[in-house]
Design a protein around this motif. Structure first.
Motif: not given
Length: 121
Positions: A3, A5, A95, A111-113, A115
């Protein structure tokens, strides 16, 4: 489970600053470069900055050079993007990613989700 984040996004006025963070978990990231990319509505994802494992190498997009600073704390598996002198054209979803030391998105494995960063004029 790997993950990434992101945090630290938000709404800021032009000329302001934000610091994005990306916390990684689920595996060891030894040797991985860490990067930041962004995507504005209707646009393709674009490279922003990257830093190698030892923090001895960094690369920035011309559009952010001199305003943004990428850094990392390997002990915390976290890396950062300090953004100063923000402009409305910096508005995008940002990202974080882990992979090779590259400006190309396809060289990153994780990869992050994302912001949201919104810069008002």
């Amino acid at each position: 489970q790997v993950q990434l984040v992101e945090s630290g996004g938000g709404l800021v006025q032009a000329g302001g600053s934000l610091r994005l963070s990306c916390a990684a978990s689920g595996r060891a990231f030894s040797g991985y470069a860490m990067g930041w990319f962004r995507q504005a509505p209707g646009e393709e994802r674009e490279f922003v900055a990257t830093i190698n494992w030892s923090s001895t190498g960094t690369s920035y997009a011309d559009s952010v050079k001199g305003r943004f600073t990428i850094s990392r704390d390997n002990a915390k598996n976290t890396w950062y993007l300090r953004m100063n002198s923000l402009k409305p054209e910096d508005t995008a979803v940002y990202y974080c990613a882990a992979g090779a030391f590259s400006t190309r998105a396809d060289q990153y494995d994780y990869w992050g989700q994302g912001t949201q960063v919104t810069v008002s004029s």
